[in-house]
Enzyme design. Structure first.
Site, PDB file in Angstrom:
ATOM      1  N   ARG A 157       0.851  -1.186   0.000  1.00 59.86           N
ATOM      2  CA  ARG A 157       0.000   0.000   0.000  1.00 59.86           C
ATOM      3  C   ARG A 157       0.890   1.240   0.000  1.00 59.86           C
ATOM      4  O   ARG A 157       1.881   1.306   0.744  1.00 59.86           O
ATOM      5  CB  ARG A 157      -0.894   0.051   1.241  1.00 59.86           C
ATOM      6  N   HIS A 204      -1.328  -0.325  -9.828  1.00 56.14           N
ATOM      7  CA  HIS A 204      -1.925  -1.278  -8.871  1.00 56.14           C
ATOM      8  C   HIS A 204      -2.377  -2.566  -9.579  1.00 56.14           C
ATOM      9  O   HIS A 204      -3.565  -2.875  -9.642  1.00 56.14           O
ATOM     10  CB  HIS A 204      -3.100  -0.630  -8.124  1.00 56.14           C
ATOM     11  N   GLU A 238      -3.918   7.085  -4.640  1.00 54.22           N
ATOM     12  CA  GLU A 238      -4.390   6.510  -5.909  1.00 54.22           C
ATOM     13  C   GLU A 238      -5.763   7.068  -6.268  1.00 54.22           C
ATOM     14  O   GLU A 238      -6.596   7.231  -5.384  1.00 54.22           O
ATOM     15  CB  GLU A 238      -4.482   4.982  -5.780  1.00 54.22           C
TER      16      GLU A 238
HETATM   17  C1  8YV Z   1      -6.730  -5.851  -5.081  1.00 53.62           C
HETATM   18  C2  8YV Z   1      -5.110  -5.561  -3.116  1.00 53.62           C
HETATM   19  O1  8YV Z   1      -6.615  -5.538  -6.424  1.00 53.62           O
HETATM   20  O2  8YV Z   1      -6.356  -7.341  -2.171  1.00 53.62           O
HETATM   21  C3  8YV Z   1      -5.682  -6.362  -1.984  1.00 53.62           C
HETATM   22  O3  8YV Z   1      -5.429  -5.976  -0.826  1.00 53.62           O
HETATM   23  O4  8YV Z   1      -4.386  -4.672  -2.897  1.00 53.62           O
HETATM   24  C4  8YV Z   1      -5.335  -5.786  -4.543  1.00 53.62           C
HETATM   25  O5  8YV Z   1      -4.527  -6.815  -4.946  1.00 53.62           O
HETATM   26  C5  8YV Z   1      -7.720  -4.913  -4.457  1.00 53.62           C
HETATM   27  O6  8YV Z   1      -7.550  -4.749  -3.115  1.00 53.62           O
HETATM   28  C6  8YV Z   1      -9.114  -5.341  -4.693  1.00 53.62           C
HETATM   29  O7  8YV Z   1      -9.999  -4.684  -3.813  1.00 53.62           O
END
Ligand code: 8YV
Length: 332
Positions: free
Chosen positions: A247, A294, A276
């Site tokens: 993140r 992402h 983002e």
């Molecule tokens: C997803 C992610 O694309 O799952 C997670 O925590 O960061 C990502 O891989 C996204 O969160 C989907 O909501």
């Protein structure tokens, strides 16, 4: 219609793979977002008022404001994603709303992308391909001192956050001859440490100062917000690289951008950003940054598995059981 046969209203905030949406329609009164337009906070409030189950994603901020206006029927937030920093977990718990996520199924994909960035930045992959594809520039042929990057084999990789994804990165990195170091809330078992020949650092500061490459693999929580603060970023060697597929909020992005601009570190591979979809323009302007939008878990297989997990969590919960991926706020 008697209450028991009424299908629960499940509101899904973004477009999911067809196979997932079709199954949701078979099982639930599923309200889908076929246009995939991100929902505004007002639309999220409306959804929280009408739904028995809400299925948000990382792009939805399910904050105190949304939860305070949720309808009495909303009992489950089945997040499509592993990170739950988009949901105010404490408020959800206080309102008796269960939260689930989708751990495990995106581990390998995210670790692959992390490894791709670990390789791409020191070996200048994006620069090389951009040069060949740019019609305004021409390749004058091979030269012994041109486009030199840095060797990956034998370098020290410091993994911040040694959960499922961190460990999957460590296993890949070992195969590439990297020395594995890590900082984590809890030390791994001796058996796993031995498997990946990992060195544990209790002190993040001390680890940072000694690594060639840092990989961020911890969740974003109040405790990890700006874990890589301006002070800590300054501890890095000027030859170090940072890779982040976790993140953006874990790194002070402004400070990172300043350090990239002034060559205070060698480069960064970034799949996630603090605000983002906005990205600090200094990062995009630098040839020593490989930036991705992402995409860490963006495989069709992964998205279908995530959808299947969401469905299992909803079904189990509606059948009166504790869903397998129930999030306990203390875990985050
Ligand atoms: C997803 C992610 O694309 O799952 C997670 O925590 O960061 C990502 O891989 C996204 O969160 C989907 O909501």
């Amino acid at each position: 219609m008697p209450q028991s046969t009424k299908r629960p209203t499940v509101i899904v905030t973004r477009k999911l793979p067809d196979v997932v949406e079709t199954r949701m329609r078979e099982l639930f009164d599923a309200r889908l977002n076929v246009d995939d337009a991100p929902m505004s906070q007002a639309q999220l409030v409306e959804a929280a008022q009408a739904a028995d189950v809400l299925v948000p994603t990382v792009t939805d901020r399910i904050d105190r404001g949304v939860l305070a206006q949720a309808g009495p029927r909303l009992k489950l937030i089945a997040n499509f994603g592993t990170g739950v920093d988009n949901v105010d977990l404490a408020t959800a718990r206080n309102r008796g709303i269960t939260v689930t996520n989708t751990p495990g199924v995106l581990t390998e994909d995210t670790a692959d992308m992390t490894m791709a960035l670990i390789l791409a930045v020191p070996r200048r992959l994006a620069e090389g391909t951009a040069l060949l594809k740019d019609p305004r520039r021409s390749w004058n042929g091979w030269s012994p001192t041109w486009m030199l990057g840095h060797r990956i084999y034998g370098k020290r990789l410091g993994i911040i956050g040694m959960g499922r994804i961190g460990l999957a990165v460590a296993r890949r990195a070992r195969a590439f001859g990297l020395q594995i170091h890590y900082h984590n809330r809890r030390r791994l078992s001796e058996e796993i440490e031995q498997e990946v020949e990992a060195t544990y650092w209790d002190s993040l500061d001390q680890m940072l100062a000694r690594m060639d490459i840092i990989s961020v693999n911890c969740p974003h929580t109040p405790a990890t917000y700006h874990l890589l603060s301006a002070r800590r970023l300054k501890l890095l060697k000027p030859t170090a690289y940072i890779v982040n597929t976790a993140r953006g909020e874990v790194i002070d992005e402004n400070e990172l951008a300043r350090m990239i601009e002034t060559n205070a570190i060698a480069g960064a591979g970034l799949d996630v950003f603090e605000n983002e979809p906005a990205v600090n323009p200094k990062l995009l302007a630098s040839e020593s940054v490989v930036a991705l939008p992402h995409m860490g878990s963006a495989t069709l297989e992964g998205r279908i598995d995530m959808g299947e997990k969401v469905i299992i969590n909803i079904k189990t919960f509606l059948d009166g059981h504790s869903p397998p991926d129930r999030v306990h706020p203390a875990m985050f």
